[in-house]
Design an enzyme around this catalytic site. Structure first.
Site, PDB file in Angstrom:
ATOM      1  N   VAL A  31      -6.446  -6.763  11.491  1.00 29.08           N
ATOM      2  CA  VAL A  31      -7.747  -6.576  11.165  1.00 29.08           C
ATOM      3  C   VAL A  31      -8.522  -7.919  10.459  1.00 29.08           C
ATOM      4  O   VAL A  31     -10.091  -7.907  10.707  1.00 29.08           O
ATOM      5  CB  VAL A  31      -8.808  -5.952  10.463  1.00 29.08           C
ATOM      6  CG1 VAL A  31      -8.174  -3.684  10.889  1.00 29.08           C
ATOM      7  CG2 VAL A  31      -8.140  -5.977   9.174  1.00 29.08           C
ATOM      8  N   THR A  87      -7.535 -10.351   4.379  1.00 27.79           N
ATOM      9  CA  THR A  87      -7.784  -8.947   4.903  1.00 27.79           C
ATOM     10  C   THR A  87      -8.750  -8.356   4.355  1.00 27.79           C
ATOM     11  O   THR A  87      -9.728  -7.409   5.003  1.00 27.79           O
ATOM     12  CB  THR A  87      -6.751  -7.525   4.519  1.00 27.79           C
ATOM     13  OG1 THR A  87      -5.135  -8.419   5.051  1.00 27.79           O
ATOM     14  CG2 THR A  87      -6.338  -6.107   5.219  1.00 27.79           C
ATOM     15  N   PHE A 115      -0.252   5.795   3.797  1.00 24.96           N
ATOM     16  CA  PHE A 115       0.067   7.622   3.416  1.00 24.96           C
ATOM     17  C   PHE A 115      -1.781   8.021   3.206  1.00 24.96           C
ATOM     18  O   PHE A 115      -2.143   9.417   3.750  1.00 24.96           O
ATOM     19  CB  PHE A 115       0.004   7.723   2.456  1.00 24.96           C
ATOM     20  CG  PHE A 115      -0.156   7.577   0.923  1.00 24.96           C
ATOM     21  CD1 PHE A 115      -0.789   8.529   0.472  1.00 24.96           C
ATOM     22  CD2 PHE A 115      -1.072   6.643   0.452  1.00 24.96           C
ATOM     23  CE1 PHE A 115      -1.359   9.214  -1.017  1.00 24.96           C
ATOM     24  CE2 PHE A 115      -1.451   6.521  -0.624  1.00 24.96           C
ATOM     25  CZ  PHE A 115      -1.227   7.521  -1.738  1.00 24.96           C
ATOM     26  N   VAL A 116      -2.081   7.296   3.274  1.00 23.44           N
ATOM     27  CA  VAL A 116      -4.147   8.017   3.360  1.00 23.44           C
ATOM     28  C   VAL A 116      -4.364   7.813   4.161  1.00 23.44           C
ATOM     29  O   VAL A 116      -4.997   9.188   5.043  1.00 23.44           O
ATOM     30  CB  VAL A 116      -5.126   7.153   2.241  1.00 23.44           C
ATOM     31  CG1 VAL A 116      -6.583   8.356   2.338  1.00 23.44           C
ATOM     32  CG2 VAL A 116      -4.355   7.655   0.486  1.00 23.44           C
ATOM     33  N   LYS A 130     -12.485  -6.523  -2.612  1.00 26.91           N
ATOM     34  CA  LYS A 130     -12.745  -5.040  -2.748  1.00 26.91           C
ATOM     35  C   LYS A 130     -14.031  -4.989  -3.449  1.00 26.91           C
ATOM     36  O   LYS A 130     -14.720  -4.424  -1.876  1.00 26.91           O
ATOM     37  CB  LYS A 130     -11.832  -4.644  -3.462  1.00 26.91           C
ATOM     38  CG  LYS A 130     -10.432  -3.313  -3.500  1.00 26.91           C
ATOM     39  CD  LYS A 130     -10.707  -2.869  -1.253  1.00 26.91           C
ATOM     40  CE  LYS A 130      -9.959  -2.321  -1.125  1.00 26.91           C
ATOM     41  NZ  LYS A 130     -10.308  -1.428  -0.125  1.00 26.91           N
ATOM     42  N   TYR A 179      -6.663  -8.433  -4.580  1.00 30.34           N
ATOM     43  CA  TYR A 179      -7.772  -7.253  -4.739  1.00 30.34           C
ATOM     44  C   TYR A 179      -8.427  -7.087  -5.367  1.00 30.34           C
ATOM     45  O   TYR A 179      -9.882  -6.204  -4.133  1.00 30.34           O
ATOM     46  CB  TYR A 179      -6.305  -6.348  -4.506  1.00 30.34           C
ATOM     47  CG  TYR A 179      -6.142  -4.770  -4.598  1.00 30.34           C
ATOM     48  CD1 TYR A 179      -6.377  -4.543  -3.316  1.00 30.34           C
ATOM     49  CD2 TYR A 179      -7.057  -3.980  -5.342  1.00 30.34           C
ATOM     50  CE1 TYR A 179      -6.051  -3.382  -2.538  1.00 30.34           C
ATOM     51  CE2 TYR A 179      -6.958  -2.889  -4.502  1.00 30.34           C
ATOM     52  CZ  TYR A 179      -6.414  -2.342  -3.850  1.00 30.34           C
ATOM     53  OH  TYR A 179      -7.030  -0.843  -3.221  1.00 30.34           O
TER      54      TYR A 179
END
Length: 320
Positions: A57, A92, A11-12, A149, A145
């Protein structure tokens, strides 16, 4: 310019593609549709300067010709999706960064990484500044996550220091808006969809935990500002410092949806708080103001009106 956007069907990412094309750039959108949606970019498929590449990716990405900029957004970002396969999420986060950094290195392209406020964990500093090192559980259900990150940021700065890659790193705080996925587990979409379906809104814990919600157009403007700011790598917070409790958000959504649908507000129910759920979240955006001349402009009530109308239309289309 020729620009690569990974996660471009999110969505972004899809809103970012819209803006870039509107500025006259050529866009290569890369997505494997694990959490992104074809519907988000359907309107772009016939655009002469838009190209879609279905690709994961975690595998190296080869691109013919020149590349000027890379926006690396690809990663499951909602708890429902990143906890669905935490090992895949970690891959990812880490392999995705390495592969896109290698592409940036090969093409001599500037690359921007959308990190997250989750790198701060359950913060002991409030509001959170970029210098705060965080309070993260390294082996909890959110760590795939959160730590993924954090590792991504580490890789970006190591590629910058060791290979001279031109990097930009931003930390996004609770973005919301149209094109969010129904049932993705994010609090704004959950509340809006529940209210539109006349279901009780689910608040986890007491609802006193806080978040700061940034409308998608403000998020994209912040990302663009960072990419085009010279001599500043970040990391930098991109978010709205208007802090709200989750319960107050639920109450606001029930009132707004009731007004739109001409019905009584739905009930709000409580369920146990998930493990490692942050108690407070609010960005200090002084650095973004200073370095990028950026701050959000869309008030939560205005952004919610737009978001509610989007989901109203999506749910109506599902019934046709």
């Amino acid at each position: 310019m020729r620009i690569v956007v990974t996660g471009g069907a999110g969505f972004v990412g899809s809103h970012l593609c819209d803006v870039l094309l509107g500025e006259g750039h050529s866009v290569l959108c890369v997505d494997n549709f694990f959490s992104g949606q074809q519907s988000n970019i359907k309107h772009l498929l016939s655009h002469e300067r838009f190209e879609l590449r279905e690709h994961d990716v975690i595998q190296p990405l080869e691109v013919d010709g020149d590349v000027d900029q890379i926006y690396h957004l690809a990663c499951p970002a909602s708890p429902l999706f990143y906890q669905k396969d935490p090992i895949y999420t970690s891959k990812t986060a880490v392999l995705g960064c390495m592969n896109l950094l290698e592409l940036a290195r090969a093409k001599n392209a500037r690359i921007l990484y959308t990190s997250t406020s989750e790198v701060y964990g359950d913060p002991l500093e409030h509001p959170q500044t970029e210098s705060y090192k965080g309070n993260v559980n390294p082996h909890g259900i959110r760590s795939c996550y959160d730590e993924g990150k954090r590792m991504g940021e580490s890789l970006f700065f190591d590629y910058h220091r060791f290979h001279g890659v031109d990097i930009r790193v931003c930390r996004l705080f609770n973005s919301y808006g149209s094109r969010m996925r129904i049932g993705d587990g994010r609090v704004v979409s959950n509340f809006v969809v529940q209210a539109l379906r006349r279901q009780p809104l689910t608040v986890y814990g007491s609802g006193d935990q806080t978040r700061s919600f940034c409308f998608s157009s403000d998020t994209v403007a912040g990302i663009r500002a960072l990419m085009n700011t010279e001599d500043f790598t970040g990391p930098v917070n991109i978010g709205n410092p208007n802090e709200r409790t989750i319960r107050s958000l639920a109450e606001l959504v029930t009132q707004k949806v009731a007004a739109v649908m001409n019905q009584e507000p739905v009930a709000i129910v409580s369920k146990p708080l998930p493990a490692d759920d942050p108690t407070r979240r609010m960005p200090n955006i002084s650095l973004a103001k200073e370095k990028m001349n950026w701050e959000p402009t869309i008030d939560l009530e205005v952004g919610l009106d737009s978001t509610i109308m989007h989901f109203k239309e999506v749910l109506a289309a599902e019934l046709e």
